[in-house]
Write an enzyme that holds these catalytic residues in place. Structure first.
Site, PDB file in Angstrom:
ATOM      1  N   GLY A 603       0.840  -1.190   0.000  1.00  0.00           N
ATOM      2  CA  GLY A 603       0.000   0.000   0.000  1.00  0.00           C
ATOM      3  C   GLY A 603       0.871   1.233   0.000  1.00  0.00           C
ATOM      4  O   GLY A 603       1.977   1.251   0.555  1.00  0.00           O
ATOM      5  N   GLY A 605       0.683   5.667   0.273  1.00  0.00           N
ATOM      6  CA  GLY A 605      -0.107   6.855   0.540  1.00  0.00           C
ATOM      7  C   GLY A 605       0.685   8.115   0.295  1.00  0.00           C
ATOM      8  O   GLY A 605       1.770   8.100  -0.308  1.00  0.00           O
ATOM      9  N   ALA A 606       0.130   9.238   0.777  1.00  0.00           N
ATOM     10  CA  ALA A 606       0.778  10.522   0.553  1.00  0.00           C
ATOM     11  C   ALA A 606       2.062  10.659   1.356  1.00  0.00           C
ATOM     12  O   ALA A 606       2.950  11.420   0.983  1.00  0.00           O
ATOM     13  CB  ALA A 606      -0.192  11.654   0.910  1.00  0.00           C
ATOM     14  N   PHE A 607       2.169   9.926   2.464  1.00  0.00           N
ATOM     15  CA  PHE A 607       3.300  10.116   3.354  1.00  0.00           C
ATOM     16  C   PHE A 607       4.271   8.936   3.365  1.00  0.00           C
ATOM     17  O   PHE A 607       5.440   9.102   3.701  1.00  0.00           O
ATOM     18  CB  PHE A 607       2.801  10.351   4.787  1.00  0.00           C
ATOM     19  CG  PHE A 607       1.721  11.395   4.870  1.00  0.00           C
ATOM     20  CD1 PHE A 607       2.016  12.738   4.691  1.00  0.00           C
ATOM     21  CD2 PHE A 607       0.405  11.035   5.110  1.00  0.00           C
ATOM     22  CE1 PHE A 607       1.025  13.689   4.768  1.00  0.00           C
ATOM     23  CE2 PHE A 607      -0.586  11.985   5.193  1.00  0.00           C
ATOM     24  CZ  PHE A 607      -0.285  13.313   5.008  1.00  0.00           C
ATOM     25  N   GLY A 608       3.806   7.778   3.069  1.00  0.00           N
ATOM     26  CA  GLY A 608       4.691   6.621   3.152  1.00  0.00           C
ATOM     27  C   GLY A 608       4.104   5.428   2.460  1.00  0.00           C
ATOM     28  O   GLY A 608       3.154   5.522   1.696  1.00  0.00           O
ATOM     29  N   ARG A 609       4.675   4.282   2.747  1.00  0.00           N
ATOM     30  CA  ARG A 609       4.226   3.046   2.118  1.00  0.00           C
ATOM     31  C   ARG A 609       4.429   1.899   3.085  1.00  0.00           C
ATOM     32  O   ARG A 609       5.192   1.994   4.062  1.00  0.00           O
ATOM     33  CB  ARG A 609       4.998   2.771   0.824  1.00  0.00           C
ATOM     34  CG  ARG A 609       6.500   2.660   0.994  1.00  0.00           C
ATOM     35  CD  ARG A 609       7.142   2.094  -0.283  1.00  0.00           C
ATOM     36  NE  ARG A 609       6.871   2.919  -1.437  1.00  0.00           N
ATOM     37  CZ  ARG A 609       7.612   3.955  -1.826  1.00  0.00           C
ATOM     38  NH1 ARG A 609       8.676   4.298  -1.101  1.00  0.00           N
ATOM     39  NH2 ARG A 609       7.321   4.649  -2.893  1.00  0.00           N
ATOM     40  N   VAL A 610       3.720   0.801   2.804  1.00  0.00           N
ATOM     41  CA  VAL A 610       3.919  -0.449   3.516  1.00  0.00           C
ATOM     42  C   VAL A 610       4.381  -1.479   2.503  1.00  0.00           C
ATOM     43  O   VAL A 610       3.764  -1.656   1.456  1.00  0.00           O
ATOM     44  CB  VAL A 610       2.621  -0.924   4.201  1.00  0.00           C
ATOM     45  CG1 VAL A 610       2.834  -2.276   4.873  1.00  0.00           C
ATOM     46  CG2 VAL A 610       2.169   0.088   5.234  1.00  0.00           C
ATOM     47  N   ASP A 821      -9.816   5.861  14.640  1.00  0.00           N
ATOM     48  CA  ASP A 821     -10.126   5.583  13.230  1.00  0.00           C
ATOM     49  C   ASP A 821     -10.507   4.114  13.068  1.00  0.00           C
ATOM     50  O   ASP A 821     -10.034   3.433  12.175  1.00  0.00           O
ATOM     51  CB  ASP A 821      -8.926   5.927  12.336  1.00  0.00           C
ATOM     52  CG  ASP A 821      -9.324   5.998  10.848  1.00  0.00           C
ATOM     53  OD1 ASP A 821     -10.533   5.929  10.557  1.00  0.00           O
ATOM     54  OD2 ASP A 821      -8.428   6.114  10.000  1.00  0.00           O
TER      55      ASP A 821
END
Length: 1048
Positions: A603, A605-610, A821
């Site tokens: 995955g 995103g805007a800030f990082g990844r997995v 969340d």
């Protein structure tokens, strides 16, 4: 010739005589047989004509012991009889060249009234008229009833004297003998013989065994065939079965009797079940037609029949039908289902293609046989994207035929204006350019308004611009791309303008996007620009710097959603959270970077990844295990690095739990920050429910035929049924987290510190269906941490997911940790339907995720947030309880989006304030929905805590499920799992068990609900703590007092 003439004359004579006879018949009974004799004795070789007439159509039947009801054919070339229908109410049966085999009872039946008349015909042997002859019975059985029974020893000569004897004792039996039927007497369960005597000659008949049979009130026949559709040359078997009766006689009507030769075989399946079989080793087209089985129980003269239609094909076929239009338009992120219904024989092979290439990736393909020759195939596109538009073809083939159905899919993207600019051209001309994007291709309209202030509120003041050779020209061009279509429209003003121009675009009725630009004349514009540059150069620079700083500060930053509460005010409405930066970090969590081998991106995103990775040396029992590694992007700011470090500290201090994504290790030295966590191979719960929805519906569609298992309007809740839950390894589809269509690129780990380039890691495709052995060899599976191995998604699974999430949230609440969340997208599915709670925000593009709404420098999941969190920025474990209720709604709608009827704008807040709550999901029981409503109580102090929720949901589960969960949890805590092993020296988590009243309804709050579920809340929590087996302490968090509910 003479014989035929004589026969016609006899028939004419009988017809005239019969007409005279019928003229005097009464309305009660008009059925007559001429000649009017009860029995006739014929010489062998002679002929006989019998005329039957009534008030409606008449037919001739042959009554015999073996075939009590056998309808004679009108004509037969191989038998010595013929039936002629002389008119609509009369028929003539003619026998010629008769012999002893024609000895029988002939019946005439009137179709309309069912009335029967009969005549017995005897034919003694011509060569030896005095010779005794019994008509053989094929079975030699007599059925015993409460009254008289008949031994069917029928003779060919009525002058023979017949006596009945007990075969064993040779004693005579009293009774009445009827030559055409047999010996009638009260019989025992013995064996009997008939002895005939004529002119001193004596002869015995065959032996007859007397049986007692069970006779039902009525009988039913069931016909089935090995195949109702087949090709010529294939074997065909047609069975007729009767149950509940001990003895029944069968006869068949088959198509094309003259061509199709058949010999039925009767089989006794059990004491009360019999079957008649027709077997054709090589079927032909002539075998096509309707097969009718007649069953007759002679004791009470009960009859039944059943039929089956058989189709024998010269060659196979394929016929297809699509259930929707083949030109399909879908909105972005919508689920699209392409369905094709098929009739085919032999069974077809079904393949799906997209633009000529085989379909693969994030598409679910279902192929289901609904009938012998009927099939359905469904291609489901989950959350369709623009690049998925194209031609989808279902190719259906078998050895004889080929068919295909093609769907043209267009993914609709709402029109939006990408750019609007104006330029000054030579000669005092002005050019305005508007660029819009969308699918289908959007249209652009131009408007102008002289007074911007007035036009803002008066849309009617805008005037549409049209091309004018003296004033302006409009030029529009369209560029079609793979994902979206772009329209560029330019307006050129030939004279200086001082007005406001609006560009308006749309590609759907009622949905419009627009932008405005204010035009000034070139001379005025030059003066203004020059003056502005001279007077405001320095202020502009200063303001620009200030704006950049402000924008930079307002730019959304990555932050961990989880918060740990340090203290709470006496009224329970103000909370102080622990600053994770001040928490220590234990270097025992460190692992060497060269022990990690990075793989595909799970995955981004805007800030990082997995990233998926293989870790070596984390466990003593396994040389390597599959893990997930959280990391920041190269553009990450210091604050985001601190946020990821805070997440590391919180996870390390929480300690391990079966139902959270546990921290395994970390890399904080000599390179980018890595968080090594557990790997959950089946992705988030939303996708999992979407992808397995068909197995849930099909499972209960099949079960509904027996016990109506699926929860719906008035059905019995499944929670009241204690079903069996098996345990083993998961094998229900093999779907990866956050995967895409593109092929995966595996990136080896390097010891180059900050020089590692992760931009080349591409999203991976979905894994192939689960293969447990292979997965375990790679070190990723744990066979002792498996909850369920059922391949189908069942109602028990939905309850199990709810239970496990409640257990995980109970653990977090016990550590004073607020999730903030909690949603199905933040719940991951592991091997064996094991559920783990996580915070996946780092690898999710929340800025473009419709589930998150921008508010300041952060994005909030409004649909999952409690009212006090939305309106008062108050987050507690009880606001997590509200989110848990929304998650339950997601689970029992199989992945539905909450509040489907409310728009995500300012109109969303008002219904929530007025007390609007979502309706009960289709697959939820009343008990489950009651829990949802408790979670959605407007007063947060009245909501149940997670220990209470664990108890409630646990009561709906089977004992075997809860026992298996406890075994798995105990195995986890006693294993050398890296998360457990690294915390064993401390024996506990650093955070204390919460105050028994914290984050849960106080006794005052719960008193409003006289529900037995709300009793002994502390006991539920204490029992849960004992089950977890973890003693908690924390030197960083002070005890939290009980919140006091608001007084009404």
């Amino acid at each position: 010739m003479l014989r035929a003439s004589a026969m016609r004359a006899a028939v004419l004579h009988l017809t005239v005589a019969l007409a005279a006879l019928l003229s005097s018949c009464t309305t009660v009974s008009c059925l007559k047989i001429v000649p009017e004799e009860k029995q006739l004795i014929l010489a062998e070789g002679s002929s006989l004509s019998l005329t039957c007439a009534g008030s409606s159509e008449t037919t001739w039947d042959l009554k015999s012991d073996d075939v009590p009801f056998f309808q004679m054919k009108a004509e037969s070339s191989d038998l010595n009889y013929k039936i002629v229908q002389s008119n609509s109410t009369a028929s003539v049966l003619t026998l010629w060249h008769v012999d002893w085999k024609n000895t029988a009872v002939y019946q005439c039946r009137e179709q309309l009234t069912g009335e029967i008349k009969e005549v017995a015909v005897f034919v003694p042997d011509r060569f030896s008229p005095q010779t005794l002859r019994f008509i053989e019975s094929s079975h030699g059985m007599v059925t015993k009833t409460s009254g008289e029974s008949t031994v069917p020893c029928v003779v060919t000569n009525p002058n023979i004297t017949v006596t009945l004897y007990d075969k064993d004792t040779d004693l005579p039996v009293n009774g009445v003998y009827v030559p055409s039927e047999g010996f009638k007497a009260y019989l025992d369960y013995r064996t009997y013989v008939c002895r005939g005597e004529l002119n001193g000659e004596v002869k015995e008949s065959q032996a007859f065994n007397v049986y007692s049979i069970h006779v039902p009130e009525d009988i039913d026949a069931y016909v089935n065939a090995s195949q109702t559709v087949l090709k010529q040359g294939e074997p065909l078997t047609v069975n007729c079965t009767v149950q509940g009766v001990e003895l029944v006689l069968f006869s068949w009507d088959i198509p094309n009797r003259d061509i199709v030769k058949h010999k039925p075989e009767t089989v006794v399946l059990s004491a009360t079940t019999m079957r008649s079989c027709l077997v054709f080793p090589h079927a032909t087209v002539a075998h096509s037609g309707t097969y009718v089985c007649h069953a007759h129980e002679s004791t009470q003269d009960q009859k039944a029949f059943a039929s089956v239609n058989i189709t024998v094909l010269e060659r196979g076929f394929v016929a297809v039908k699509s259930t929707r239009k083949q030109n399909i338009t879908a909105e972005l992120q919508e689920n699209v289902e392409l369905r094709v219904e098929i009739e085919a024989y032999p069974p077809p092979q079904i393949r799906w293609k997209k633009d000529g290439a085989p379909v693969r990736g994030d598409k679910t393909i279902i192929i289901r046989q609904e009938h012998e020759i009927r099939y359905v195939t469904i291609l489901t596109l989950v959350r369709v994207r623009t690049e998925q538009k194209g031609l989808y073809t279902a190719l259906i083939t078998n050895e004889d035929d080929v068919k295909e159905v093609t769907f043209a899919l267009e993914v609709q993207v709402l029109a939006r204006i990408k750019d609007l600019t104006d330029h000054h051209l030579p000669g005092k001309k002005q050019l305005v350019t508007c660029v819009a994007e969308g699918v289908p291709t959007p249209t652009i309209q131009w408007y102008s308004c002289d007074s911007m202030l007035k036009c803002n509120n008066q849309t009617s003041l805008w005037q549409q611009l049209k091309a004018d050779p003296e004033l302006l020209s409009i030029h529009t061009s369209v560029t079609e791309a793979r994902q979206t279509n772009q329209v560029r429209s330019q307006v050129t003003f030939f004279k200086p303008q001082h007005t406001t121009v609006r560009c308006e675009t749309t590609n759907q009725e009622g949905l419009i996007d627009f932008r405005d630009v204010k035009l000034v004349s070139s001379s005025l514009f030059s003066q203004v620009v020059l003056l502005a540059v001279v007077l405001t150069l320095v202020p502009i620079i200063i303001m620009s710097i200030i704006i950049l700083i402000a924008v930079w500060k307002k730019k959304p930053r990555y932050e961990i959603r989880w918060k740990v509460i340090e203290s709470v005010s006496q009224d329970g409405h103000e909370y102080i959270y622990v600053d994770p930066i001040h928490l220590p970090y234990d270097l025992a969590w460190e692992m060497p970077r060269d022990n990690l081998v990075l793989g595909r991106t799970l995955g981004s995103g805007a800030f990082g990844r997995v990233v998926e990775a293989t870790a070596h040396g984390l466990s003593h029992s396994q040389s390597s295990i599959k893990v997930a590694v959280k990391m920041l992007k190269a553009t990450a700011r210091r604050s985001e690095t601190q946020a990821l470090m805070s997440e590391l500290k919180i996870m390390s201090h929480l300690g391990p739990h079966l139902n959270i994504v546990n921290l395994l290790a970390a890399c904080t030295k000599h390179g980018p920050l890595y968080l090594v966590t557990e790997y959950c191979r089946y992705g988030d719960l939303v996708d999992y429910l979407h992808r397995n929805k068909h197995t849930f519906l099909q499972y209960y569609l099949d079960k509904n035929q027996d016990d109506g298992s699926l929860i719906s309007g008035g059905s019995t809740p499944l929670s009241q049924r204690k079903g069996y839950v098996s345990f083993g390894s998961e094998s229900d589809g093999g779907y990866m987290d956050m995967s895409k269509d593109e092929p995966a690129v595996y990136v080896p780990m390097q010891e180059q510190m900050d020089t590692i380039k992760y931009a080349d890691i591409q999203p991976s495709p979905y894994e192939s269906p689960y293969q447990q052995d292979l997965y375990q060899e790679q070190g990723g599976g744990r066979v002792d941490l498996v909850i369920s191995d059922s391949p189908a998604l069942t109602y028990d699974d939905l309850l199990g997911f709810s239970y496990q999430v409640a257990k995980g949230m109970e653990f977090l609440a016990s550590k004073n940790c607020v999730h903030r969340d909690l949603a199905a997208r933040n719940v991951l599915i592991c091997e064996g339907k094991l559920v783990k709670i996580c915070d996946f925000g780092l690898a999710r593009d929340i800025m473009h995720d419709s589930n998150y709404i921008s508010k300041g420098s952060t994005f909030l999941p409004l649909k999952w947030m409690a009212p006090e969190s939305i309106f008062h920025n108050l987050y507690t474990t009880l606001s997590d309880v509200w989110s848990y209720g929304i998650l339950l709604w997601e689970i029992f709608t199989l992945g539905g989006t909450p509040y489907p009827d409310l728009p995500m704008n300012e109109l969303f807040y008002s219904p929530l304030k007025r007390g609007y709550r979502m309706a009960k999901p289709a697959h939820a029981s009343d008990e489950v929905y009651e829990i949802m409503k408790r979670c959605w109580d407007e007063t947060f102090e009245k909501r149940p805590d997670f220990s209470f929720l664990v108890h409630c949901v646990g009561d709906m589960l089977t004992d075997s499920y809860k026992k298996k969960y406890s075994q798995v949890n105990e195995t986890f805590l006693k294993s050398d799992h890296p998360a457990v092993a690294r915390t064993k020296p401390r024996l506990s988590s650093p955070f204390p068990i919460a105050n028994p009243a914290f984050g849960s309804p106080s006794l005052v709050g719960l008193s409003d609900f006289p529900d037995p579920y709300n009793q002994n809340t502390r006991r539920f929590r204490n029992e849960a703590e004992v089950q977890e087996g973890v003693t908690s302490f924390n030197e960083y968090i002070i005890p939290i007092p009980d919140p006091k509910p608001e007084k009404s």
